[in-house]
Design a protein around this motif. Sequence first.
Motif, PDB file in Angstrom:
ATOM      1  N   ASP A 156       8.800   6.653   7.265  1.00  0.00           N
ATOM      2  CA  ASP A 156       7.552   5.928   7.033  1.00  0.00           C
ATOM      3  C   ASP A 156       7.135   6.004   5.565  1.00  0.00           C
ATOM      4  OD1 ASP A 156       7.146   5.082   9.626  1.00  0.00           O
ATOM      5  OD2 ASP A 156       5.895   6.797  10.175  1.00  0.00           O
ATOM      6  N   PRO A 157       6.617   4.907   5.014  1.00  0.00           N
ATOM      7  CA  PRO A 157       6.007   4.951   3.689  1.00  0.00           C
ATOM      8  C   PRO A 157       4.592   5.515   3.789  1.00  0.00           C
ATOM      9  CG  PRO A 157       5.807   2.747   4.567  1.00  0.00           C
ATOM     10  CD  PRO A 157       6.586   3.546   5.583  1.00  0.00           C
ATOM     11  N   LEU A 158       3.979   5.777   2.653  1.00  0.00           N
ATOM     12  CA  LEU A 158       2.625   6.322   2.672  1.00  0.00           C
ATOM     13  C   LEU A 158       1.641   5.392   3.343  1.00  0.00           C
ATOM     14  CD1 LEU A 158       2.198   7.986  -0.837  1.00  0.00           C
ATOM     15  CD2 LEU A 158       2.593   9.098   1.362  1.00  0.00           C
ATOM     16  N   SER A 159       1.855   4.083   3.205  1.00  0.00           N
ATOM     17  CA  SER A 159       0.908   3.127   3.770  1.00  0.00           C
ATOM     18  C   SER A 159       0.895   3.143   5.299  1.00  0.00           C
ATOM     19  CB  SER A 159       1.218   1.712   3.261  1.00  0.00           C
ATOM     20  OG  SER A 159       2.580   1.384   3.449  1.00  0.00           O
ATOM     21  N   ALA A 160       1.839   3.838   5.917  1.00  0.00           N
ATOM     22  CA  ALA A 160       1.845   3.956   7.385  1.00  0.00           C
ATOM     23  C   ALA A 160       0.883   5.039   7.879  1.00  0.00           C
ATOM     24  CB  ALA A 160       3.253   4.265   7.883  1.00  0.00           C
ATOM     25  N   PRO A 179      -2.838   6.921   8.101  1.00  0.00           N
ATOM     26  CA  PRO A 179      -4.270   6.650   7.909  1.00  0.00           C
ATOM     27  C   PRO A 179      -4.827   7.521   6.795  1.00  0.00           C
ATOM     28  CG  PRO A 179      -3.943   8.028   9.838  1.00  0.00           C
ATOM     29  CD  PRO A 179      -2.573   7.625   9.371  1.00  0.00           C
ATOM     30  N   VAL A 180      -5.901   7.046   6.169  1.00  0.00           N
ATOM     31  CA  VAL A 180      -6.464   7.779   5.034  1.00  0.00           C
ATOM     32  C   VAL A 180      -6.927   9.173   5.454  1.00  0.00           C
ATOM     33  CG1 VAL A 180      -8.819   6.896   5.324  1.00  0.00           C
ATOM     34  CG2 VAL A 180      -7.995   7.512   3.037  1.00  0.00           C
ATOM     35  N   SER A 181      -7.302   9.340   6.716  1.00  0.00           N
ATOM     36  CA  SER A 181      -7.743  10.647   7.191  1.00  0.00           C
ATOM     37  C   SER A 181      -6.635  11.697   7.136  1.00  0.00           C
ATOM     38  CB  SER A 181      -8.271  10.534   8.626  1.00  0.00           C
ATOM     39  OG  SER A 181      -7.254  10.052   9.500  1.00  0.00           O
ATOM     40  N   ARG A 182      -5.393  11.241   7.065  1.00  0.00           N
ATOM     41  CA  ARG A 182      -4.238  12.150   7.033  1.00  0.00           C
ATOM     42  C   ARG A 182      -4.170  12.946   5.732  1.00  0.00           C
ATOM     43  NH1 ARG A 182      -0.382  14.880   7.763  1.00  0.00           N
ATOM     44  NH2 ARG A 182       1.516  14.429   8.922  1.00  0.00           N
ATOM     45  N   PHE A 183      -4.921  12.487   4.729  1.00  0.00           N
ATOM     46  CA  PHE A 183      -4.879  13.123   3.412  1.00  0.00           C
ATOM     47  C   PHE A 183      -6.115  13.985   3.158  1.00  0.00           C
ATOM     48  CE2 PHE A 183      -2.472   9.190   3.471  1.00  0.00           C
ATOM     49  CZ  PHE A 183      -1.229   9.644   3.092  1.00  0.00           C
ATOM     50  N   ARG A 184      -6.863  14.234   4.210  1.00  0.00           N
ATOM     51  CA  ARG A 184      -7.969  15.201   4.202  1.00  0.00           C
ATOM     52  C   ARG A 184      -7.540  16.317   5.143  1.00  0.00           C
ATOM     53  NH1 ARG A 184     -11.631  12.361   6.674  1.00  0.00           N
ATOM     54  NH2 ARG A 184     -11.398  13.468   8.646  1.00  0.00           N
ATOM     55  N   LEU A 185      -7.200  17.462   4.568  1.00  0.00           N
ATOM     56  CA  LEU A 185      -6.456  18.469   5.315  1.00  0.00           C
ATOM     57  C   LEU A 185      -7.167  19.816   5.339  1.00  0.00           C
ATOM     58  CD1 LEU A 185      -3.876  17.122   3.097  1.00  0.00           C
ATOM     59  CD2 LEU A 185      -2.954  17.505   5.366  1.00  0.00           C
ATOM     60  N   ASP A 186      -7.125  20.460   6.493  1.00  0.00           N
ATOM     61  CA  ASP A 186      -7.568  21.843   6.603  1.00  0.00           C
ATOM     62  C   ASP A 186      -6.403  22.722   6.166  1.00  0.00           C
ATOM     63  OD1 ASP A 186     -10.186  21.417   7.576  1.00  0.00           O
ATOM     64  OD2 ASP A 186      -9.375  20.991   9.560  1.00  0.00           O
ATOM     65  N   ARG A 215     -10.675  23.144   2.595  1.00  0.00           N
ATOM     66  CA  ARG A 215     -10.343  21.734   2.830  1.00  0.00           C
ATOM     67  C   ARG A 215      -9.702  21.167   1.567  1.00  0.00           C
ATOM     68  NH1 ARG A 215     -12.765  17.901   6.101  1.00  0.00           N
ATOM     69  NH2 ARG A 215     -12.676  19.547   7.658  1.00  0.00           N
ATOM     70  N   LEU A 216      -8.573  20.486   1.718  1.00  0.00           N
ATOM     71  CA  LEU A 216      -7.924  19.834   0.587  1.00  0.00           C
ATOM     72  C   LEU A 216      -7.992  18.328   0.777  1.00  0.00           C
ATOM     73  CD1 LEU A 216      -6.223  20.403  -2.053  1.00  0.00           C
ATOM     74  CD2 LEU A 216      -4.234  19.809  -0.670  1.00  0.00           C
ATOM     75  N   HIS A 217      -8.513  17.635  -0.234  1.00  0.00           N
ATOM     76  CA  HIS A 217      -8.495  16.181  -0.286  1.00  0.00           C
ATOM     77  C   HIS A 217      -7.413  15.790  -1.289  1.00  0.00           C
ATOM     78  CE1 HIS A 217     -12.464  15.778   1.746  1.00  0.00           C
ATOM     79  NE2 HIS A 217     -12.673  16.961   1.181  1.00  0.00           N
ATOM     80  N   ALA A 218      -6.449  14.999  -0.874  1.00  0.00           N
ATOM     81  CA  ALA A 218      -5.334  14.614  -1.751  1.00  0.00           C
ATOM     82  C   ALA A 218      -4.921  13.191  -1.405  1.00  0.00           C
ATOM     83  CB  ALA A 218      -4.166  15.585  -1.596  1.00  0.00           C
ATOM     84  N   TYR A 219      -5.717  12.231  -1.855  1.00  0.00           N
ATOM     85  CA  TYR A 219      -5.529  10.840  -1.464  1.00  0.00           C
ATOM     86  C   TYR A 219      -4.578  10.109  -2.411  1.00  0.00           C
ATOM     87  CZ  TYR A 219      -9.720  11.973   1.183  1.00  0.00           C
ATOM     88  OH  TYR A 219     -10.626  12.573   2.032  1.00  0.00           O
ATOM     89  N   PRO A 220      -3.569   9.440  -1.866  1.00  0.00           N
ATOM     90  CA  PRO A 220      -2.662   8.649  -2.705  1.00  0.00           C
ATOM     91  C   PRO A 220      -3.305   7.308  -3.070  1.00  0.00           C
ATOM     92  CG  PRO A 220      -2.031   8.415  -0.419  1.00  0.00           C
ATOM     93  CD  PRO A 220      -3.173   9.405  -0.447  1.00  0.00           C
ATOM     94  N   LEU A 221      -2.752   6.666  -4.083  1.00  0.00           N
ATOM     95  CA  LEU A 221      -3.148   5.300  -4.386  1.00  0.00           C
ATOM     96  C   LEU A 221      -2.707   4.398  -3.242  1.00  0.00           C
ATOM     97  CD1 LEU A 221      -2.155   5.205  -8.158  1.00  0.00           C
ATOM     98  CD2 LEU A 221      -4.461   5.409  -7.200  1.00  0.00           C
ATOM     99  N   SER A 222      -3.427   3.311  -3.048  1.00  0.00           N
ATOM    100  CA  SER A 222      -3.209   2.471  -1.867  1.00  0.00           C
ATOM    101  C   SER A 222      -2.139   1.406  -2.105  1.00  0.00           C
ATOM    102  CB  SER A 222      -4.525   1.806  -1.440  1.00  0.00           C
ATOM    103  OG  SER A 222      -4.384   1.176  -0.193  1.00  0.00           O
ATOM    104  N   PHE A 223      -0.949   1.857  -2.485  1.00  0.00           N
ATOM    105  CA  PHE A 223       0.193   0.965  -2.594  1.00  0.00           C
ATOM    106  C   PHE A 223       0.770   0.696  -1.202  1.00  0.00           C
ATOM    107  CE2 PHE A 223       0.526   3.100  -6.847  1.00  0.00           C
ATOM    108  CZ  PHE A 223       0.307   1.967  -7.615  1.00  0.00           C
ATOM    109  N   VAL A 224       1.430  -0.421  -1.032  1.00  0.00           N
ATOM    110  CA  VAL A 224       2.080  -0.762   0.233  1.00  0.00           C
ATOM    111  C   VAL A 224       3.559  -0.411   0.137  1.00  0.00           C
ATOM    112  CG1 VAL A 224       2.693  -2.623   1.815  1.00  0.00           C
ATOM    113  CG2 VAL A 224       0.420  -2.589   0.753  1.00  0.00           C
ATOM    114  N   GLY A 225       4.037   0.362   1.094  1.00  0.00           N
ATOM    115  CA  GLY A 225       5.468   0.578   1.232  1.00  0.00           C
ATOM    116  C   GLY A 225       6.086   1.582   0.286  1.00  0.00           C
ATOM    117  N   VAL A 226       5.274   2.403  -0.418  1.00  0.00           N
ATOM    118  CA  VAL A 226       5.868   3.304  -1.410  1.00  0.00           C
ATOM    119  C   VAL A 226       6.292   4.628  -0.785  1.00  0.00           C
ATOM    120  CG1 VAL A 226       4.650   2.292  -3.357  1.00  0.00           C
ATOM    121  CG2 VAL A 226       3.628   4.223  -2.138  1.00  0.00           C
ATOM    122  N   ASP A 227       7.187   5.328  -1.490  1.00  0.00           N
ATOM    123  CA  ASP A 227       7.770   6.584  -1.041  1.00  0.00           C
ATOM    124  C   ASP A 227       7.002   7.799  -1.535  1.00  0.00           C
ATOM    125  OD1 ASP A 227       9.000   7.201  -3.870  1.00  0.00           O
ATOM    126  OD2 ASP A 227       9.596   5.164  -3.350  1.00  0.00           O
TER     127      ASP A 227
END
Length: 217
Positions: A60-64, A66-73, A185-197
């Motif tokens: 899966d690329p990052l765009s698969a 959800p944004v909640s996946r990058f807010r981590l305990d 809590r770690l917030h580590a949000y990627p840029l919202s590119f489509v299909g990137v690795d």
Amino acid sequence: MKDLSHPLSPDTSVYPGDPPVRLDPHATHAADGYRVTDIGVGSHAGTHVDAPSHVLEDGDPLSAFPVSRFRLDAALVDLRPLDAGATVSIAALEAADPAPDCDLLVLRTGWDVHWGTDRYYDHPSLPPEAATWCADRGYDVALDCASPDPFGSTDLRAHRALSGTNRLIFENLRLGDAELPGQFRLHAYPLSFVGVDGSPVRAVAEPNSESSLDSDR
């Protein structure tokens, strides 16, 4: 809150062979009356997150995600001191006794003190069996070094063990001597590119209900 990201600039170290960070003027106040910067950056520059598609052709690329996946305990696993090329054992991970309901293990190897030098690539690594231990327990993994695999690895077995179960890998965190609690809590949000690795992230730690953090450095 604490910023655990390495700043991005043309001087930022990148994995050997990856594209450098580029910040070129596209428009300037003197010539155009406004400023626009032409930004060039590889998907794995600086502090970043790896998608499964980084090492798996059908991953899966990052765009698969959800944004909640990058807010981590997160649970901090302090492994210091480690020698160059050391491997992190399952016993060391078990000894840290991470909370079973955490999302992410933040592996503090101490190797980010070598950021920007050739020695940075002599970093410790996660052997496949330890990576599988993390994956089997549903843990994403973050490290303060370049990769969970040894530098120059061609089979990337730790990457594959984690990515094969859709675990995320966060690399090049800037932990230094930050006073981090055992859980945060770690917030580590990627840029919202489509299909990137992969993508650079702004990795920011904040206290959870059971911990506290000093103000950002």
